[in-house]
Write a protein that holds these residues in place. Structure first.
Motif, PDB file in Angstrom:
ATOM      1  N   LEU A   1     104.766  68.793  67.156  1.00  0.00           N
ATOM      2  CA  LEU A   1     105.899  68.063  66.594  1.00  0.00           C
ATOM      3  C   LEU A   1     105.839  66.555  66.822  1.00  0.00           C
ATOM      4  CD1 LEU A   1     108.739  70.583  67.501  1.00  0.00           C
ATOM      5  CD2 LEU A   1     107.979  69.954  65.186  1.00  0.00           C
ATOM      6  N   ARG A   2     105.006  66.089  67.745  1.00  0.00           N
ATOM      7  CA  ARG A   2     104.931  64.641  67.978  1.00  0.00           C
ATOM      8  C   ARG A   2     104.606  63.864  66.706  1.00  0.00           C
ATOM      9  NH1 ARG A   2     101.593  65.558  73.226  1.00  0.00           N
ATOM     10  NH2 ARG A   2     103.260  66.049  74.686  1.00  0.00           N
ATOM     11  N   PRO A   3     103.557  64.221  65.960  1.00  0.00           N
ATOM     12  CA  PRO A   3     103.286  63.450  64.744  1.00  0.00           C
ATOM     13  C   PRO A   3     104.319  63.665  63.644  1.00  0.00           C
ATOM     14  CG  PRO A   3     101.743  65.280  64.959  1.00  0.00           C
ATOM     15  CD  PRO A   3     102.496  65.206  66.240  1.00  0.00           C
ATOM     16  N   VAL A   4     105.008  64.797  63.668  1.00  0.00           N
ATOM     17  CA  VAL A   4     106.023  65.073  62.655  1.00  0.00           C
ATOM     18  C   VAL A   4     107.256  64.212  62.888  1.00  0.00           C
ATOM     19  CG1 VAL A   4     107.575  66.832  61.710  1.00  0.00           C
ATOM     20  CG2 VAL A   4     105.219  67.432  62.308  1.00  0.00           C
ATOM     21  N   LEU A   5     107.700  64.137  64.144  1.00  0.00           N
ATOM     22  CA  LEU A   5     108.899  63.377  64.482  1.00  0.00           C
ATOM     23  C   LEU A   5     108.594  61.928  64.849  1.00  0.00           C
ATOM     24  CD1 LEU A   5     110.808  66.029  66.644  1.00  0.00           C
ATOM     25  CD2 LEU A   5     111.021  65.569  64.189  1.00  0.00           C
ATOM     26  N   ALA A   6     107.315  61.631  65.069  1.00  0.00           N
ATOM     27  CA  ALA A   6     106.880  60.276  65.423  1.00  0.00           C
ATOM     28  C   ALA A   6     107.662  59.741  66.620  1.00  0.00           C
ATOM     29  CB  ALA A   6     107.010  59.337  64.220  1.00  0.00           C
ATOM     30  N   ARG A   7     107.747  60.573  67.646  1.00  0.00           N
ATOM     31  CA  ARG A   7     108.453  60.167  68.843  1.00  0.00           C
ATOM     32  C   ARG A   7     107.915  60.944  70.036  1.00  0.00           C
ATOM     33  NH1 ARG A   7     114.417  61.003  68.098  1.00  0.00           N
ATOM     34  NH2 ARG A   7     114.473  60.432  70.315  1.00  0.00           N
ATOM     35  N   ARG A   8     108.384  60.570  71.201  1.00  0.00           N
ATOM     36  CA  ARG A   8     107.918  61.195  72.428  1.00  0.00           C
ATOM     37  C   ARG A   8     108.528  62.582  72.592  1.00  0.00           C
ATOM     38  NH1 ARG A   8     108.875  58.836  78.559  1.00  0.00           N
ATOM     39  NH2 ARG A   8     108.255  60.705  79.691  1.00  0.00           N
TER      40      ARG A   8
ATOM     41  N   ASP B   1      92.528  70.447  61.485  1.00  0.00           N
ATOM     42  CA  ASP B   1      92.346  69.004  61.349  1.00  0.00           C
ATOM     43  C   ASP B   1      90.853  68.697  61.194  1.00  0.00           C
ATOM     44  OD1 ASP B   1      91.695  66.254  62.809  1.00  0.00           O
ATOM     45  OD2 ASP B   1      93.751  66.150  62.048  1.00  0.00           O
ATOM     46  N   PRO B   2      90.445  68.045  60.109  1.00  0.00           N
ATOM     47  CA  PRO B   2      89.003  67.841  59.860  1.00  0.00           C
ATOM     48  C   PRO B   2      88.304  67.098  60.994  1.00  0.00           C
ATOM     49  CG  PRO B   2      90.285  67.323  57.893  1.00  0.00           C
ATOM     50  CD  PRO B   2      91.270  67.509  59.006  1.00  0.00           C
ATOM     51  N   TYR B   3      88.980  66.130  61.593  1.00  0.00           N
ATOM     52  CA  TYR B   3      88.365  65.378  62.682  1.00  0.00           C
ATOM     53  C   TYR B   3      88.190  66.256  63.913  1.00  0.00           C
ATOM     54  CZ  TYR B   3      87.830  61.864  66.365  1.00  0.00           C
ATOM     55  OH  TYR B   3      87.368  61.135  67.436  1.00  0.00           O
ATOM     56  N   THR B   4      89.266  66.909  64.339  1.00  0.00           N
ATOM     57  CA  THR B   4      89.205  67.785  65.509  1.00  0.00           C
ATOM     58  C   THR B   4      88.221  68.921  65.295  1.00  0.00           C
ATOM     59  OG1 THR B   4      91.522  67.267  65.969  1.00  0.00           O
ATOM     60  CG2 THR B   4      90.604  69.204  67.066  1.00  0.00           C
ATOM     61  N   ALA B   5      88.151  69.429  64.070  1.00  0.00           N
ATOM     62  CA  ALA B   5      87.273  70.556  63.764  1.00  0.00           C
ATOM     63  C   ALA B   5      85.805  70.242  64.025  1.00  0.00           C
ATOM     64  CB  ALA B   5      87.464  70.977  62.310  1.00  0.00           C
ATOM     65  N   ARG B   6      85.441  68.971  63.966  1.00  0.00           N
ATOM     66  CA  ARG B   6      84.041  68.607  64.252  1.00  0.00           C
ATOM     67  C   ARG B   6      83.679  68.935  65.705  1.00  0.00           C
ATOM     68  NH1 ARG B   6      83.463  62.604  61.428  1.00  0.00           N
ATOM     69  NH2 ARG B   6      83.876  63.269  59.255  1.00  0.00           N
TER      70      ARG B   6
ATOM     71  N   PRO C   1      93.883  83.747  55.896  1.00  0.00           N
ATOM     72  CA  PRO C   1      94.087  83.455  54.480  1.00  0.00           C
ATOM     73  C   PRO C   1      95.454  82.862  54.193  1.00  0.00           C
ATOM     74  CG  PRO C   1      94.298  85.817  54.908  1.00  0.00           C
ATOM     75  CD  PRO C   1      93.784  85.193  56.158  1.00  0.00           C
ATOM     76  N   GLY C   2      95.475  81.897  53.275  1.00  0.00           N
ATOM     77  CA  GLY C   2      96.734  81.341  52.803  1.00  0.00           C
ATOM     78  C   GLY C   2      97.334  80.260  53.671  1.00  0.00           C
ATOM     79  N   LEU C   3      96.634  79.827  54.722  1.00  0.00           N
ATOM     80  CA  LEU C   3      97.213  78.829  55.620  1.00  0.00           C
ATOM     81  C   LEU C   3      96.662  77.428  55.387  1.00  0.00           C
ATOM     82  CD1 LEU C   3      97.504  80.733  59.018  1.00  0.00           C
ATOM     83  CD2 LEU C   3      98.976  80.795  57.000  1.00  0.00           C
ATOM     84  N   ASP C   4      95.943  77.240  54.294  1.00  0.00           N
ATOM     85  CA  ASP C   4      95.409  75.914  53.984  1.00  0.00           C
ATOM     86  C   ASP C   4      96.547  74.897  53.887  1.00  0.00           C
ATOM     87  OD1 ASP C   4      92.957  77.093  53.854  1.00  0.00           O
ATOM     88  OD2 ASP C   4      92.843  77.138  51.663  1.00  0.00           O
ATOM     89  N   GLY C   5      96.339  73.751  54.494  1.00  0.00           N
ATOM     90  CA  GLY C   5      97.331  72.695  54.437  1.00  0.00           C
ATOM     91  C   GLY C   5      98.344  72.736  55.563  1.00  0.00           C
ATOM     92  N   LEU C   6      98.351  73.787  56.361  1.00  0.00           N
ATOM     93  CA  LEU C   6      99.289  73.871  57.480  1.00  0.00           C
ATOM     94  C   LEU C   6      98.698  73.238  58.733  1.00  0.00           C
ATOM     95  CD1 LEU C   6     100.785  77.476  57.232  1.00  0.00           C
ATOM     96  CD2 LEU C   6     101.624  75.353  56.221  1.00  0.00           C
ATOM     97  N   GLY C   7      99.560  72.663  59.553  1.00  0.00           N
ATOM     98  CA  GLY C   7      99.121  72.103  60.820  1.00  0.00           C
ATOM     99  C   GLY C   7      98.836  73.188  61.837  1.00  0.00           C
ATOM    100  N   ASP C   8      98.200  72.790  62.929  1.00  0.00           N
ATOM    101  CA  ASP C   8      97.778  73.769  63.925  1.00  0.00           C
ATOM    102  C   ASP C   8      98.941  74.405  64.677  1.00  0.00           C
ATOM    103  OD1 ASP C   8      95.094  73.614  63.332  1.00  0.00           O
ATOM    104  OD2 ASP C   8      94.675  72.071  64.839  1.00  0.00           O
TER     105      ASP C   8
END
Length: 368
Positions: free
Chosen positions: A72-79, A278-283, A311-318
Motif C-alpha cells: 500500500l505504500r506506493p498506492v497511498l504515497a505515504r508512510r 514487477d518487471p524490475y524486481t522480477a529480474r 492465470p488472470g492476474l496480469d496487471g495486479l500488484g504483488d
C-alpha cells in the motif's frame, strides 16, 4: 509414496484452504455494504499528513501487516509501518518513539492473543492521538468486543467461516490481507473474481504441488521481494507449524539469500521463489532461480512465473497476487504435514504450541 492429501477425507485445514475463493467473494460483498461507513472512518484520518499508520499482529497476523504495508505504500504515497504486536509490547517506547498520531490496524484471527489487546492499550497510552481499525475473524474475541463501541475505533468483522478451526491460519490470513488491501484501496475489489479463479486453479493442482515432496526434502526455503517477502515468511511458518517443525523452513529475499543463508541449500532442499509481477524486481527473481538451478537442478520452483501459473492476474500488484499465491504454500505445508504423520488440525497434541498463544504474561509499563 503416501496417499495424496487430495485423496483423503478433508481435515478442517484442508477445507479452510479450499474455502478461500468463496470467502473472498463474501468479503467483497461485505465491503460493498460497509464501504461508505469504512470510508467515513478512514477519510479524515488519511487527510492528516502527520498520521502514522501501523499494521500489527503476531505471527501470521504480523506477516499480513508486512505484506499490506509494502503493497500500500506506493498506492497511498505515504508512510506505512508494520510492527508486530510482539515487538510493540516488548519495546513500546522504541516502537512508538515519535510523537505522532497513530492509526493502528490490528489483524486478529481470534482476537484473544494477550499481545493484541496490550498493543492497542499501549498505543492509546503513548501516542498523542490513537485510532484503531480492527480486522478480525471472531466477533466474540476480546479485541473485537473491547473496540466495538469505542470512539475512534472501527471493527471490520470478516466472514464467519474465516475464523479457522484448524491450528494454522489459512483462510483467515488471506482474507484479512485482502480486507486490508481493499479497505485502503477499494479499486482492488474488481480483482476478487480473478484472485478466486487463480486460487481455484492452484487447488485443482494440489496433487502436483504435493508431488514436490516426493524427493523427501528436509529443508524448504521460501524467497520473495517487496510484498512477497512477507509471504515468504508466512509460507515458511506454515510449513513449520503444520509439520510440527519436522521439516525445517527458512525465508529470505532473493538478493539477501546470497549473503550467507544460501549455505543451507543442499540436494535435499526445495527452494520456492515467489515470482514478482514487477518487471524490475522480477529480474532479481530470475537471477536467483537460474543460479540455484545450475547448482541443484529440479529443486527450484519459480512460483507464478515458470511454475504453477496464476492465470488472470496480469496487471495486479504483488500485494493482491499474494492473496492467491498463498494457496500454493498452504497446500505444500498441508501435504508435508500428512506425510510427516501429523494431524494438520492439531500438529502439537502435547500442547507445547497452541492455536491461540498461551503462557504470555503482560507486564505493566512503568511511567516515564
Amino acid at each position: 509414496m503416501s496417499t495424496p492429501v487430495t485423496d483423503t477425507p478433508l481435515s478442517a485445514t484442508h477445507a479452510e484452504i479450499r474455502q478461500q475463493p468463496a470467502a473472498w467473494r463474501e468479503l467483497r460483498d461485505l465491503l460493498t455494504h460497509r464501504g461508505d461507513e469504512l470510508a467515513a472512518f478512514l477519510a479524515p484520518l488519511l487527510a492528516r499528513e502527520d498520521l502514522r499508520i501501523v499494521f500489527t499482529g503476531a505471527g501470521t497476523s504480523a506477516f499480513t501487516g508486512d505484506i499490506a504495508s509494502q503493497a500500500l505504500r506506493p498506492v497511498l504515497a505515504r508512510r506505512l509501518d508494520a510492527v508486530a504486536t510482539t515487538d510493540l509490547v516488548a519495546d513500546p517506547h522504541g516502537a512508538l518513539a515519535e510523537p505522532l498520531p497513530v492509526l493502528l490496524v490490528s489483524f486478529a484471527r481470534s482476537g484473544n492473543s494477550p499481545e493484541s489487546l496490550a498493543a492497542t492499550r499501549l498505543v492509546d497510552r503513548l501516542a498523542p492521538q490513537a485510532h484503531h481499525l480492527v480486522i478480525t475473524c471472531n466477533p466474540q474475541g476480546q479485541l473485537a468486543r473491547e473496540h466495538a463501541a469505542t470512539e475512534g475505533s472501527f471493527v471490520l468483522q470478516l466472514p464467519e467461516q474465516t475464523h479457522d478451526r484448524g491450528f494454522a491460519m489459512t483462510s483467515s490470513f488471506s482474507t484479512m490481507l485482502l480486507a486490508a488491501l481493499l479497505a485502503f484501496d477499494p479499486s482492488g475489489a474488481d480483482a476478487v473474481d480473478a484472485l478466486a479463479a487463480a486460487s481455484t486453479a492452484l487447488i485443482d493442482r494440489a496433487g502436483e504441488v504435493e508431488a514436490l515432496l516426493d524427493a523427501g526434502p528436509h529443508r524448504v526455503v521460501h524467497l520473495g521481494s517487496g510484498p512477497l517477502k512477507g509471504l515468504a515468511q508466512e509460507s515458511a511458518l506454515k510449513l513449520l507449524e503444520l509439520t510440527a517443525g519436522r521439516v525445517a523452513a527458512f525465508h529470505d529475499t532473493p538478493l539477501g539469500f546470497r549473503h550467507g543463508p544460501k549455505s543451507i541449500v543442499d540436494d535435499r532442499t526445495l527452494v520456492v521463489v515467489h515470482g514478482s509481477a514487477d518487471p524490475y524486481t522480477a529480474r532479481y527473481d530470475a537471477d536467483i532461480v537460474a543460479e540455484l538451478r545450475a547448482d541443484h537442478p529440479g529443486r527450484v520452483v519459480h512460483l507464478g512465473v515458470e511454475d504453477f501459473a496464476l492465470p488472470g492476474l496480469d496487471g495486479l500488484g504483488d500485494g493482491l497476487r499474494a492473496v492467491a499465491m498463498a494457496t500454493f504454500s498452504q497446500l505444500l505445508a498441508l501435504g508435508a504435514s500428512v506425510r510427516q504423520g501429523c494431524d494438520p488440525d492439531d500438529p502439537f497434541p502435547d500442547g507445547t504450541v497452541n492455536r491461540v498463544v498461551q503462557g504470555v504474561r503482560i507486564h505493566e509499563l512503568p511511567l516515564r
